[in-house]
Design an enzyme around this catalytic site. Structure first.
Site, short mmCIF file in Angstrom:
data_model
loop_
_atom_site.label_atom_id
_atom_site.label_comp_id
_atom_site.label_asym_id
_atom_site.label_seq_id
_atom_site.Cartn_x
_atom_site.Cartn_y
_atom_site.Cartn_z
N GLU A 68 0.84 -1.20 0.00
CA GLU A 68 0.00 0.00 0.00
C GLU A 68 0.88 1.26 0.00
O GLU A 68 1.92 1.31 0.68
CB GLU A 68 -0.83 -0.06 1.30
CG GLU A 68 -1.80 1.08 1.53
CD GLU A 68 -2.58 0.87 2.84
OE1 GLU A 68 -2.28 -0.11 3.59
OE2 GLU A 68 -3.48 1.68 3.13
N LYS B 185 -9.27 2.44 -2.24
CA LYS B 185 -9.59 1.80 -0.94
C LYS B 185 -10.94 2.27 -0.40
O LYS B 185 -11.16 3.47 -0.22
CB LYS B 185 -8.46 2.15 0.04
CG LYS B 185 -8.54 1.44 1.38
CD LYS B 185 -7.30 1.80 2.23
CE LYS B 185 -7.23 1.04 3.53
NZ LYS B 185 -5.97 1.37 4.28
N CYS C 37 -5.46 -3.30 2.60
CA CYS C 37 -5.34 -3.27 4.07
C CYS C 37 -6.68 -3.40 4.79
O CYS C 37 -7.26 -4.47 4.78
CB CYS C 37 -4.57 -2.01 4.48
SG CYS C 37 -3.85 -2.15 6.15
N VAL D 238 -0.89 -2.88 10.54
CA VAL D 238 -0.36 -2.41 11.82
C VAL D 238 -0.84 -3.35 12.92
O VAL D 238 -1.80 -4.10 12.72
CB VAL D 238 -0.81 -0.96 12.10
CG1 VAL D 238 -0.31 -0.02 11.00
CG2 VAL D 238 -2.32 -0.86 12.24
N MET E 94 -2.85 -4.87 15.97
CA MET E 94 -4.25 -4.69 16.39
C MET E 94 -4.32 -4.45 17.89
O MET E 94 -3.44 -4.85 18.64
CB MET E 94 -5.06 -5.96 16.06
CG MET E 94 -5.41 -6.09 14.59
SD MET E 94 -6.52 -4.77 14.00
CE MET E 94 -5.36 -3.70 13.13
#
Lengths: 276, 276
Positions: free
Chosen positions: B46, B117, B150, B177, B179
């Site tokens: 991304e 997105k 993502c 990333v 959680m």
């Protein structure tokens, strides 16, 4: 008002095909033990009263019972009332000449409701009718309880429907079988599916699987309880031993867990405007 | 007609924030190496041209480019044409004064299409507009290719839409990333989500994640390629090292994998009649 955390238990055991009275009695013993340990909500496997592998519809018609008026239901309704707990139990339901792969939900005040499996697996299609009660969410004294049965869990729509209808915990009576192409020793695909579903919906999921091999069909065991962020909080249980799996859960967390940060909340962020 | 299997590669690397020309050049080197190894389809992370952590919309406006007419797009369009391969690349798209977190899809005959997105994560909401192109499936010479970026992967609806529209493989440029509540050392939740989605839809999924820490934000790495029964066929990659992950895939399997047995097929078995 905040609710006190409750103990949830999933009973992994091996029903014996056709031995209904024996299976119900065994389940009652295990439920009683779980209640003694403080459980307020107990989940039994799919078709826990009869066993799973029906060879014909006739065989299932002979073993099926009305819910909640049949003997198996009455035993569990009575036990839940006596113990002051909730029970979610997989049961072969006969409604006239129609069979459903169902779950009885019952509590301290008696019968709560029935769920009928919406997605039928393999030869179940020769025996059972598809569930015709939608995906009900039962508003109990413990909280909002949904039910899914085995192959229902393969459909993300199942958990989405239940979460959107306010379910805080989904109880899953199941008889998981190995998946096609499953590498030897790999954890059950079902474990992943239910962890993903819990995370994507911010709900607790409690899965009670059976064990053993019945008429040549092996089952996966690996019962588990998942928290609303998708992390496993009890289990997975073994593949082949009877076990009662327990976790203390705070159902208020199901609301909080939906918010992943200041901007994101898993149900609110759905793009219903672009979904077909 | 049966198609030959193809090699798919996911490039896990660390873009440097704001160093657009350098990032694009680095990505081109890695794509070239993957093509030399026989890759026909290469996925980049991304926002691979700009890096991820924009502090303001102004910063993103300064770095964003039109797609496919900006310099980053032109470099990748040109490279795909030269190498005779397909590339799916995460890119910061500027369309007038509007920014999208997009993916460019380009192939041997040039630009194929753009995905924007749909589900924005965290502070992306301060910078980007939500995708307004739906969930397109691109009919390429290799097969039917969908794209998700993502946080799109947190929504089972994303993969369902793409599978129902005929996607055989979904390419996922991502910047995963950690959680909330993630236990130390636990595998990325994203790995589970994409395995579950592949299994429930009978599709391949190829995820290219970034690595590193940018402006304090750590990324998860663990890129992976999943087969249409949900079993991992390449990866997961490491958490913190650049890697090109590859698998040879037969996209014809996406049709066959949907059938789990003589009775069940994952898309056909949906109970659209009872979903809300």
């Amino acid at each position: 008002m905040r609710r006190a955390p409750i103990r949830v238990s999933c009973i992994q055991f091996e029903p014996v095909f056709g031995a209904v009275a024996q299976n119900v009695a065994r389940a009652c013993d295990l439920i009683r033990a779980a209640a003694t340990d403080g459980s307020a909500l107990v989940v039994l496997p799919e078709l826990a009263n009869t066993g799973y592998v029906f060879e014909t519809a006739e065989e299932a018609l002979a073993l099926g019972e009305p819910v909640p008026d049949g003997a198996s239901s009455r035993a569990w309704v009575s036990l839940a009332r006596e113990l002051g707990i909730h029970i979610v139990a997989g049961i072969t339901e006969r409604d006239g000449d129609t069979l459903f792969n169902s779950a009885l939900v019952t509590g301290p005040q008696g019968y709560v409701g029935t769920y009928r499996k919406a997605h039928l697996w393999d030869r179940e299609n020769l025996v059972f009718a598809k569930g015709n009660l939608g995906f009900p969410v039962f508003d109990t004294a413990l909280g909002r309880v949904g039910v899914a049965i085995c192959y229902d869990g393969w459909f993300p729509e199942t958990f989405r429907q239940l979460a959107l209808a306010g379910a805080e915990i989904v109880c899953v009576p199941t008889n998981w079988v190995p998946m096609p192409d499953q590498p030897a020793g790999e954890a059950a695909m079902a474990n992943l599916l239910h962890r993903a579903a819990a995370h994507s919906n911010g709900i607790f999921i409690a899965c009670a699987d059976r064990i053993g091999v019945e008429r040549g069909q092996p089952f996966e065991g690996q019962s588990l309880i998942v928290g609303p962020r998708g992390w496993t909080i009890a289990g997975p249980a073994s593949r082949d031993r009877p076990e009662t799996l327990s976790a203390v859960v705070d159902l208020d967390e199901a609301a909080r867990a939906k918010d992943l940060n200041a901007f994101n909340s898993v149900l609110r962020d759905r793009r219903a405007d672009v979904y077909g």
